[in-house]
Scaffold this active site. Sequence first.
Site, PDB file in Angstrom:
ATOM      1  N   ILE A   1      37.332  -8.449 -16.445  1.00  0.00           N
ATOM      2  CA  ILE A   1      38.682  -8.967 -16.268  1.00  0.00           C
ATOM      3  C   ILE A   1      39.415  -8.841 -17.592  1.00  0.00           C
ATOM      4  O   ILE A   1      38.918  -9.265 -18.637  1.00  0.00           O
ATOM      5  CB  ILE A   1      38.654 -10.442 -15.822  1.00  0.00           C
ATOM      6  CG1 ILE A   1      37.993 -10.563 -14.444  1.00  0.00           C
ATOM      7  CG2 ILE A   1      40.060 -11.027 -15.776  1.00  0.00           C
ATOM      8  CD1 ILE A   1      37.830 -11.991 -13.960  1.00  0.00           C
ATOM      9  N   CYS A   2      40.595  -8.233 -17.553  1.00  0.00           N
ATOM     10  CA  CYS A   2      41.450  -8.120 -18.737  1.00  0.00           C
ATOM     11  C   CYS A   2      40.700  -7.427 -19.880  1.00  0.00           C
ATOM     12  O   CYS A   2      40.132  -6.361 -19.696  1.00  0.00           O
ATOM     13  CB  CYS A   2      41.957  -9.506 -19.125  1.00  0.00           C
ATOM     14  SG  CYS A   2      43.358  -9.503 -20.264  1.00  0.00           S
ATOM     15  N   SER A   3      40.664  -8.042 -21.066  1.00  0.00           N
ATOM     16  CA  SER A   3      40.019  -7.409 -22.220  1.00  0.00           C
ATOM     17  C   SER A   3      38.504  -7.428 -22.127  1.00  0.00           C
ATOM     18  O   SER A   3      37.815  -6.927 -23.025  1.00  0.00           O
ATOM     19  CB  SER A   3      40.463  -8.090 -23.517  1.00  0.00           C
ATOM     20  OG  SER A   3      40.125  -9.458 -23.523  1.00  0.00           O
ATOM     21  N   GLY A   4      37.960  -7.987 -21.055  1.00  0.00           N
ATOM     22  CA  GLY A   4      36.529  -7.862 -20.822  1.00  0.00           C
ATOM     23  C   GLY A   4      36.107  -6.409 -20.689  1.00  0.00           C
ATOM     24  O   GLY A   4      34.926  -6.081 -20.830  1.00  0.00           O
TER      25      GLY A   4
ATOM     26  N   THR B   1      42.709  -2.184 -18.189  1.00  0.00           N
ATOM     27  CA  THR B   1      42.680  -3.457 -18.890  1.00  0.00           C
ATOM     28  C   THR B   1      44.117  -3.946 -18.976  1.00  0.00           C
ATOM     29  O   THR B   1      45.026  -3.317 -18.426  1.00  0.00           O
ATOM     30  CB  THR B   1      42.032  -3.315 -20.281  1.00  0.00           C
ATOM     31  OG1 THR B   1      41.869  -4.612 -20.862  1.00  0.00           O
ATOM     32  CG2 THR B   1      42.901  -2.461 -21.208  1.00  0.00           C
TER      33      THR B   1
END
Length: 319
Positions: free
Chosen positions: A102-105, A122
């Site tokens: 999720i996102c910057s994961g 991202t």
Amino acid sequence: MHTVAVLALDGVVPFDLATPIEAFTRTRLPDGRPAYRVRVCAPTPTVDAGTFSLRAEWGLDALADADTIVLPGCADPAVPVPEEVLDELRKAAANGARLASICSGAFVLAATGLLDGLRATTHWLAADLLAQRFPEVEVDPDVLYVDNGQFLTSAGAAAGLDLCLHLVRRDHGSAVAADAARLSVMPLEREGGQAQFIVHDQPPVPRGSVLEPVLRWMSDHLGDALTLADIAARAGLSTRSLNRRFREHTGTTPVQWLHRERIRQAQYLLETTGHPVDRIAGQVGFGSPTAFRERFRRVVGTTPNAYRAAFRRPGPATV
């Protein structure tokens, strides 16, 4: 039961952490049983989440037993990921675990090397940095999420919920995903570039809304050749007033709402029956199978047959 491990690293974004926890713990099977077992895992017992600290009950060893591992974003994606974390993620992937970021994961997932040669996304603010740091990854900043099968990535914030519901649909079908979406009060429509198979469930009809009777009537008559004039007459409004009310209460037009509800019903029929595509087109109110196929591809991002191949539930066909 399907086990989901949510990995919390120092600097974890609380929203990204909470999204999969809420989405998966609230998902129920048709008989009421929980669909997932959720575990929050971390390399250390205490995790710094910025405005607060959290204590994780599970360590990295729990990743080995997970069917799905979710990687929330971290506040600073430039911070190196501990090598022990990357090793455990690689081992889990080698054992068949599904990894989703999720996102910057996505930076954590990319650091494992598992995204090399694959398309990924991202948060748009971090897309250039992801592409610079991991040139072997094909970064697409214009989609909500990317599904590569075993490895999935999503854009920022609410796109993480889109991804979680997409996983629920993959695992348990559209009816379970729609129920989870209602609990999450999903938005009506996600605009912009969209990955294949993105969930397009309608939000629940608001109880007490002035449009509730006509929306339920429309849902009960999807197979009829409804016109804007028919809907307006049922609602006791002029077409102009009807359009205005729909914009105010649903964020879209009556015809668009009807099309989306028809496609949602078509998805359910493709998953749960063996009916030919042309028959389903008629069942959900499309006079022309060609028009149905074009609308389905526009909304869902693939053909009805390809969708059925990806999401058809096992079991005897209903004809």
